[in-house]
Design a protein around this motif. Structure first.
Motif, PDB file in Angstrom:
ATOM      1  N   LEU A 224       3.314   4.411   6.918  1.00 29.81           N
ATOM      2  CA  LEU A 224       2.132   5.132   7.737  1.00 29.81           C
ATOM      3  C   LEU A 224       1.033   5.360   6.478  1.00 29.81           C
ATOM      4  CD1 LEU A 224       3.798   7.415  10.300  1.00 29.81           C
ATOM      5  CD2 LEU A 224       2.481   5.150  10.737  1.00 29.81           C
ATOM      6  N   GLU A 225       1.521   5.962   5.171  1.00 29.50           N
ATOM      7  CA  GLU A 225       0.515   6.151   4.003  1.00 29.50           C
ATOM      8  C   GLU A 225      -0.030   4.692   3.749  1.00 29.50           C
ATOM      9  OE1 GLU A 225       2.303   8.058   0.722  1.00 29.50           O
ATOM     10  OE2 GLU A 225       3.330   9.471   2.143  1.00 29.50           O
ATOM     11  N   THR A 226       0.726   3.659   3.678  1.00 32.66           N
ATOM     12  CA  THR A 226       0.163   2.307   3.349  1.00 32.66           C
ATOM     13  C   THR A 226      -0.979   1.840   4.183  1.00 32.66           C
ATOM     14  OG1 THR A 226       2.483   1.653   2.653  1.00 32.66           O
ATOM     15  CG2 THR A 226       0.929  -0.224   3.064  1.00 32.66           C
ATOM     16  N   LEU A 227      -0.958   2.341   5.594  1.00 30.11           N
ATOM     17  CA  LEU A 227      -1.757   2.010   6.332  1.00 30.11           C
ATOM     18  C   LEU A 227      -3.198   2.465   6.262  1.00 30.11           C
ATOM     19  CD1 LEU A 227       0.057   2.153   9.649  1.00 30.11           C
ATOM     20  CD2 LEU A 227      -0.697   0.322   8.766  1.00 30.11           C
ATOM     21  N   GLN A 228      -3.215   3.503   5.556  1.00 30.04           N
ATOM     22  CA  GLN A 228      -4.089   4.608   4.949  1.00 30.04           C
ATOM     23  C   GLN A 228      -4.999   4.074   3.869  1.00 30.04           C
ATOM     24  OE1 GLN A 228      -3.205   8.699   4.865  1.00 30.04           O
ATOM     25  NE2 GLN A 228      -1.922   8.519   6.787  1.00 30.04           N
ATOM     26  N   GLY A 229      -4.236   3.085   3.225  1.00 34.64           N
ATOM     27  CA  GLY A 229      -4.817   2.630   2.013  1.00 34.64           C
ATOM     28  C   GLY A 229      -5.867   1.412   2.199  1.00 34.64           C
ATOM     29  N   ARG A 230      -6.532   0.912   0.939  1.00 40.95           N
ATOM     30  CA  ARG A 230      -7.680   0.159   1.071  1.00 40.95           C
ATOM     31  C   ARG A 230      -7.120  -1.311   1.217  1.00 40.95           C
ATOM     32  NH1 ARG A 230     -12.819   0.242   0.271  1.00 40.95           N
ATOM     33  NH2 ARG A 230     -12.660   2.188  -0.796  1.00 40.95           N
ATOM     34  N   ALA A 231      -7.627  -1.953   2.096  1.00 39.10           N
ATOM     35  CA  ALA A 231      -7.097  -3.440   2.429  1.00 39.10           C
ATOM     36  C   ALA A 231      -7.301  -4.466   1.299  1.00 39.10           C
ATOM     37  CB  ALA A 231      -7.838  -3.964   3.821  1.00 39.10           C
ATOM     38  N   ARG A 232      -6.231  -5.076   0.956  1.00 37.67           N
ATOM     39  CA  ARG A 232      -6.164  -5.855  -0.149  1.00 37.67           C
ATOM     40  C   ARG A 232      -6.032  -7.384   0.224  1.00 37.67           C
ATOM     41  NH1 ARG A 232      -1.922  -2.004  -2.104  1.00 37.67           N
ATOM     42  NH2 ARG A 232      -3.131  -0.577  -3.448  1.00 37.67           N
ATOM     43  N   VAL A 233      -7.284  -7.977   0.401  1.00 37.88           N
ATOM     44  CA  VAL A 233      -7.412  -9.376   0.611  1.00 37.88           C
ATOM     45  C   VAL A 233      -7.307 -10.227  -0.358  1.00 37.88           C
ATOM     46  CG1 VAL A 233      -8.398 -11.191   2.274  1.00 37.88           C
ATOM     47  CG2 VAL A 233      -7.997  -8.532   2.910  1.00 37.88           C
ATOM     48  N   LYS A 234      -6.335 -11.241  -0.602  1.00 36.30           N
ATOM     49  CA  LYS A 234      -6.569 -12.034  -1.790  1.00 36.30           C
ATOM     50  C   LYS A 234      -7.657 -13.139  -1.365  1.00 36.30           C
ATOM     51  CE  LYS A 234      -1.795 -11.564  -3.209  1.00 36.30           C
ATOM     52  NZ  LYS A 234      -0.628 -12.335  -3.268  1.00 36.30           N
TER      53      LYS A 234
ATOM     54  N   GLN B  57      -4.124   5.602  14.466  1.00 35.22           N
ATOM     55  CA  GLN B  57      -4.732   6.792  13.837  1.00 35.22           C
ATOM     56  C   GLN B  57      -4.606   6.885  12.228  1.00 35.22           C
ATOM     57  OE1 GLN B  57      -2.077   9.723  15.719  1.00 35.22           O
ATOM     58  NE2 GLN B  57      -3.612   9.840  17.775  1.00 35.22           N
ATOM     59  N   ASN B  58      -3.512   6.548  11.903  1.00 37.02           N
ATOM     60  CA  ASN B  58      -3.415   6.037  10.459  1.00 37.02           C
ATOM     61  C   ASN B  58      -4.335   5.105   9.752  1.00 37.02           C
ATOM     62  OD1 ASN B  58      -1.144   7.919   9.289  1.00 37.02           O
ATOM     63  ND2 ASN B  58      -0.318   7.312  11.215  1.00 37.02           N
ATOM     64  N   LEU B  59      -4.672   4.104  10.636  1.00 34.47           N
ATOM     65  CA  LEU B  59      -5.428   3.114  10.056  1.00 34.47           C
ATOM     66  C   LEU B  59      -6.965   3.808   9.990  1.00 34.47           C
ATOM     67  CD1 LEU B  59      -4.556   0.015  12.177  1.00 34.47           C
ATOM     68  CD2 LEU B  59      -4.561   0.225   9.521  1.00 34.47           C
ATOM     69  N   LEU B  60      -7.068   4.596  11.268  1.00 34.29           N
ATOM     70  CA  LEU B  60      -8.767   4.984  11.138  1.00 34.29           C
ATOM     71  C   LEU B  60      -8.835   6.130   9.715  1.00 34.29           C
ATOM     72  CD1 LEU B  60      -9.050   5.591  14.813  1.00 34.29           C
ATOM     73  CD2 LEU B  60     -10.296   3.899  13.114  1.00 34.29           C
ATOM     74  N   LYS B  61      -7.444   6.748   9.304  1.00 32.23           N
ATOM     75  CA  LYS B  61      -7.772   7.889   8.315  1.00 32.23           C
ATOM     76  C   LYS B  61      -8.114   7.139   6.878  1.00 32.23           C
ATOM     77  CE  LYS B  61      -4.205  10.963  10.138  1.00 32.23           C
ATOM     78  NZ  LYS B  61      -2.944  11.402   9.948  1.00 32.23           N
TER      79      LYS B  61
END
Length: 195
Positions: free
Chosen positions: A81-91, A166-170
């Motif tokens: 769930l914490e991982t969802l709150q991070g910045r997207a890493r798109v190669k 909810q976690n994605l929105l955080k």
């Protein structure tokens, strides 16, 4: 042909328990059977995937090689769930290569890796539409993650999806930050032109 064993536990797995089978997601062990196949007696886990309307029979000795595991512990769920709150890493690689990497993460059965796919492919309303294949991978990852969260937390899949969203929105505002930066840049240009 098949006789149910009186012992309900094998290799730490017991009947009635939810498990994660990497290439299919969360299932429930319905029975441990013994069957004769080509003259050999085999002990099999009978695993039911209700949502997919599928039953899988896995030989007990193959459990380790296929990667079947128990549901994630709460600390792994929290980390996902914490991982969802991070910045997207798109190669910045070709989509076909990224799609293969995402597919491998989804089929790994690792909840944190699946949450990385959900995070990286998530699109808010302010962002451009996804391609069909991006959407398919996102939905597959979301479904796998929601199934495991619902089984671990004993909630419905709908509640699990809401928890994920909810976690994605955080996390950092994807799409809206870019709009704000462009508006600030436009305001600076107008101020320079007026001066």
């Amino acid at each position: 042909m098949s006789a149910k064993k009186s012992t309900q536990t094998r290799l730490g797995f017991k009947t009635g328990e939810h498990i994660v089978y990497p290439s299919h997601g969360v299932g429930r062990i319905m029975a441990i059977e013994e069957q004769e196949v080509a003259g050999f007696k085999l002990e099999l886990f009978v695993i039911s995937f209700e949502k997919d309307k599928m039953t899988l029979r896995v030989p007990v000795p193959k459990i380790a090689t296929v990667g079947m595991r128990k549901l994630s512990e709460t600390n792994i769920v929290d980390k996902s769930l914490e991982t969802l709150q991070g910045r997207a890493r798109v190669k910045r690689t070709m989509w076909s290569r990224r799609a293969q990497e995402y597919e491998a993460k989804i089929n790994s059965g690792d909840l944190v890796a699946i949450s990385e796919v959900v995070r990286d492919l998530y699109r808010s309303d302010a962002q451009p539409e996804q391609s069909y294949s991006e959407r398919q991978l996102y939905e597959a990852a979301l479904d796998r993650m929601a199934r495991e969260l619902s089984a671990v937390n004993n909630i419905t899949e709908t509640e699990a999806v809401k928890l994920i969203e909810q976690n994605l929105l955080k996390g950092p505002r994807r799409g809206t930050a870019k709009v704000v930066e462009e508006a600030d840049l436009d305001a600076e240009i107008e101020a320079d032109e007026a001066a």
